[in-house]
Design a protein around this motif. Structure first.
Motif, PDB file in Angstrom:
ATOM      1  N   ASN A   1      42.039  82.379  27.559  1.00  0.00           N
ATOM      2  CA  ASN A   1      41.755  81.061  28.107  1.00  0.00           C
ATOM      3  C   ASN A   1      43.079  80.487  28.605  1.00  0.00           C
ATOM      4  O   ASN A   1      44.038  80.389  27.845  1.00  0.00           O
ATOM      5  CB  ASN A   1      41.155  80.174  26.993  1.00  0.00           C
ATOM      6  CG  ASN A   1      40.720  78.823  27.516  1.00  0.00           C
ATOM      7  OD1 ASN A   1      41.383  78.233  28.363  1.00  0.00           O
ATOM      8  ND2 ASN A   1      39.608  78.327  26.998  1.00  0.00           N
TER       9      ASN A   1
ATOM     10  N   HIS B   1      48.110  87.116  25.822  1.00  0.00           N
ATOM     11  CA  HIS B   1      46.711  87.551  25.936  1.00  0.00           C
ATOM     12  C   HIS B   1      45.944  86.537  26.787  1.00  0.00           C
ATOM     13  O   HIS B   1      46.173  85.330  26.684  1.00  0.00           O
ATOM     14  CB  HIS B   1      46.096  87.664  24.537  1.00  0.00           C
ATOM     15  CG  HIS B   1      44.623  87.865  24.583  1.00  0.00           C
ATOM     16  ND1 HIS B   1      44.042  88.895  25.280  1.00  0.00           N
ATOM     17  CD2 HIS B   1      43.597  87.142  24.041  1.00  0.00           C
ATOM     18  CE1 HIS B   1      42.731  88.817  25.159  1.00  0.00           C
ATOM     19  NE2 HIS B   1      42.434  87.770  24.417  1.00  0.00           N
TER      20      HIS B   1
ATOM     21  N   ALA C   1      30.371  83.953  30.391  1.00  0.00           N
ATOM     22  CA  ALA C   1      31.256  83.462  31.457  1.00  0.00           C
ATOM     23  C   ALA C   1      32.710  83.857  31.241  1.00  0.00           C
ATOM     24  O   ALA C   1      33.528  83.722  32.150  1.00  0.00           O
ATOM     25  CB  ALA C   1      31.142  81.943  31.542  1.00  0.00           C
TER      26      ALA C   1
ATOM     27  N   MET D   1      30.163  83.574  18.878  1.00  0.00           N
ATOM     28  CA  MET D   1      31.526  83.031  18.773  1.00  0.00           C
ATOM     29  C   MET D   1      31.491  81.554  18.420  1.00  0.00           C
ATOM     30  O   MET D   1      30.722  80.796  19.004  1.00  0.00           O
ATOM     31  CB  MET D   1      32.274  83.224  20.098  1.00  0.00           C
ATOM     32  CG  MET D   1      33.654  82.574  20.103  1.00  0.00           C
ATOM     33  SD  MET D   1      34.652  82.986  21.530  1.00  0.00           S
ATOM     34  CE  MET D   1      33.815  82.044  22.802  1.00  0.00           C
TER      35      MET D   1
ATOM     36  N   THR E   1      25.128  77.392  34.984  1.00  0.00           N
ATOM     37  CA  THR E   1      26.558  77.098  34.823  1.00  0.00           C
ATOM     38  C   THR E   1      27.111  76.639  36.162  1.00  0.00           C
ATOM     39  O   THR E   1      26.401  76.673  37.178  1.00  0.00           O
ATOM     40  CB  THR E   1      27.314  78.344  34.303  1.00  0.00           C
ATOM     41  OG1 THR E   1      28.644  77.972  33.958  1.00  0.00           O
ATOM     42  CG2 THR E   1      27.357  79.471  35.327  1.00  0.00           C
TER      43      THR E   1
ATOM     44  N   ARG F   1      25.488  81.981  28.008  1.00  0.00           N
ATOM     45  CA  ARG F   1      26.538  81.524  28.945  1.00  0.00           C
ATOM     46  C   ARG F   1      27.867  81.193  28.273  1.00  0.00           C
ATOM     47  O   ARG F   1      28.919  81.299  28.890  1.00  0.00           O
ATOM     48  CB  ARG F   1      26.052  80.313  29.737  1.00  0.00           C
ATOM     49  CG  ARG F   1      25.829  79.077  28.888  1.00  0.00           C
ATOM     50  CD  ARG F   1      25.261  77.929  29.696  1.00  0.00           C
ATOM     51  NE  ARG F   1      25.039  76.768  28.837  1.00  0.00           N
ATOM     52  CZ  ARG F   1      24.615  75.598  29.261  1.00  0.00           C
ATOM     53  NH1 ARG F   1      24.344  75.441  30.544  1.00  0.00           N
ATOM     54  NH2 ARG F   1      24.447  74.603  28.424  1.00  0.00           N
TER      55      ARG F   1
ATOM     56  N   PHE G   1      45.961  87.256  20.343  1.00  0.00           N
ATOM     57  CA  PHE G   1      45.139  86.765  19.235  1.00  0.00           C
ATOM     58  C   PHE G   1      43.685  87.083  19.558  1.00  0.00           C
ATOM     59  O   PHE G   1      43.274  86.983  20.717  1.00  0.00           O
ATOM     60  CB  PHE G   1      45.287  85.237  19.105  1.00  0.00           C
ATOM     61  CG  PHE G   1      44.343  84.652  18.095  1.00  0.00           C
ATOM     62  CD1 PHE G   1      44.711  84.549  16.760  1.00  0.00           C
ATOM     63  CD2 PHE G   1      43.065  84.234  18.469  1.00  0.00           C
ATOM     64  CE1 PHE G   1      43.828  84.029  15.821  1.00  0.00           C
ATOM     65  CE2 PHE G   1      42.178  83.705  17.533  1.00  0.00           C
ATOM     66  CZ  PHE G   1      42.561  83.605  16.204  1.00  0.00           C
TER      67      PHE G   1
ATOM     68  N   THR H   1      38.427  77.080  31.149  1.00  0.00           N
ATOM     69  CA  THR H   1      39.042  78.391  30.873  1.00  0.00           C
ATOM     70  C   THR H   1      40.057  78.854  31.918  1.00  0.00           C
ATOM     71  O   THR H   1      40.857  79.741  31.637  1.00  0.00           O
ATOM     72  CB  THR H   1      37.954  79.493  30.801  1.00  0.00           C
ATOM     73  OG1 THR H   1      37.426  79.700  32.126  1.00  0.00           O
ATOM     74  CG2 THR H   1      36.826  79.123  29.853  1.00  0.00           C
TER      75      THR H   1
ATOM     76  N   CYS I   1      41.095  91.689  20.765  1.00  0.00           N
ATOM     77  CA  CYS I   1      42.087  91.163  21.715  1.00  0.00           C
ATOM     78  C   CYS I   1      43.521  91.505  21.336  1.00  0.00           C
ATOM     79  O   CYS I   1      44.404  91.482  22.189  1.00  0.00           O
ATOM     80  CB  CYS I   1      41.931  89.656  21.859  1.00  0.00           C
ATOM     81  SG  CYS I   1      40.310  89.220  22.505  1.00  0.00           S
TER      82      CYS I   1
END
Ligand code: UT7
Length: 343
Positions: A273, A270, A166, A233, A31, A162, A330, A40, A121
């Motif tokens: 990102n 939240h 990350a 995800m 990465t 990754r 969220f 992000t 979250c």
């Protein structure tokens, strides 16, 4: 009926800072700092040491929140612990925290109820809503709400992992929700869920459909394939739904309360990102000075992001009597929520 308000805040992050470059240099992950920052906003995260449990992180945050509220642990009537990375599969981390707070010791032991909220979250906002209901109904005067995560123990810290490794970091935030006769505090909530996307962000290491729930070898030792061991995800689906759901729930909550975005002094989103939050802020014309972010330093700390932000805002003088705050989250489930409060 009393009002419920946040009487104290506290937070704790482990001291070990892991930068994006260290993910590559120390863990050998293919990465780059540029990839992670561009997509992000994350620059670093905290990883706690082996031997530290999620309830230990929660304890440090809880002690500070209790001191900030100017109460003693024995004044608590309920403990709510939000986490997706509990100390063990069961029991919940809330009971470990109760014991670590000293509530089970000596002749003054106070065996207050303790429950875990497993809403990822949005777990902190679901917990805050639960605490508010207990306080407003008169069932509790002081409720400790903790959001804490130890992600570092359950990340696939290799190139294979990754896409998720990350993003996440360890940390804890806590608040005390207390009763007051004053006209202030937590004004309204809206919570939601869409179980159609339950598998879009999930860790299925525990699969109760299997018999037994984890495959075992001839000696009875568990065998877990990597696909089940680590979280999965669908990042793009999560991103799209996060923007839509957070924007909508915030608008709905404001409308129901009779407030507009202009009335809000501070928006605490939240921290999954930075790009998600920038989209939402752009769509709702929220100026940057009305938001604070910590994802750059801590990554996504899941249930801990909002109480960490609340404590930061409190410690830096951003919250004074009358300050209007909007909280929005969220996450996995999908679940989401929004809360409006007047400090
Ligand atoms: O609280 C809720 C939790 N999660 C979220 O809110 C996450 C929401 N989603 C996102 O933030 C974004 O989807 C991510 C930041 C996770 C990913 O961004 P993306 O633009 O959707 O990237 P991608 O997953 O489509 O991956 C693009 C490429 C892939 O390579 P190929 O297949 O195009 O060759 C990935 O393998 O980027 C690669 N990639 C990485 N490269 C360098 C994935 N992770 C990394 C990484 N470093 N850490």
């Amino acid at each position: 009926m009393p009002n419920a308000y946040i009487s104290g805040t506290g937070s704790f992050v482990p001291p070990n800072v892991v930068t994006n470059d260290e993910l590559r240099e120390k863990y050998g992950i293919d990465t780059t700092n540029e990839w992670i920052v561009k997509r992000t906003g994350i620059e670093a995260r905290r990883f706690s040491e082996r031997g530290i449990a999620t309830s230990d992180l929660g304890l440090e945050a809880a002690k500070k929140a209790i001191a900030n509220a100017k109460i003693e642990p024995h004044d608590l009537d309920l403990i709510i612990f939000a986490t997706l990375s509990p100390d063990h599969a069961f029991p919940g981390s809330g009971v470990y925290l109760q014991q670590k707070l000293g509530l089970c010791d000596g002749p003054n032991a106070k065996f207050v109820p303790a429950l875990d909220v497993r809403n990822q979250c949005s777990g902190f906002l679901y917990s805050l809503a639960t605490a508010t209901s207990f306080v407003k109904s008169g069932a509790a005067k002081h409720v400790l709400v903790v959001g804490a995560e130890t992600h570092s123990a359950a990340l696939d810290l290799t190139t294979r992992g990754r896409g998720i490794a990350a993003l996440f970091g360890d940390g804890a935030g806590a608040v005390v929700v207390s009763a007051t006769e004053e006209d202030r505090g937590i004004r309204s909530f809206k919570l939601g869920a869409d179980g159609r996307h339950a598998d879009a962000l999930a860790q299925r290491v525990w699969d109760i459909k299997k018999r037994p729930f984890i495959d075992v070898d001839e000696n009875g030792n568990g065998l877990v394939p990597a696909s089940d061991l680590w979280a999965n995800m669908d990042g793009k689906l999560v991103f799209k739904n996060a923007v839509e759901r957070m924007t909508t729930v915030l608008m709905e909550t404001l409308l129901a309360q009779g407030w507009t975005g202009n009335d809000i002094d501070l928006f605490l989103f939240h921290q999954a990102n930075l790009r998600i939050n920038q989209y939402i802020a752009d769509m709702l014309a929220i100026p940057p000075e009305k938001t604070i972010h910590n994802i750059q330093r801590y990554g996504n700390t899941t249930a801990a992001t909002i109480p960490l932000l609340l404590d930061e805002a409190n410690q830096t003088g951003r919250l004074t009597p009358g300050t209007k705050v909007a909280l929005v989250a969220f996450g996995s489930g999908f679940t989401w929520g929004s809360c409006l409060l007047e400090w």
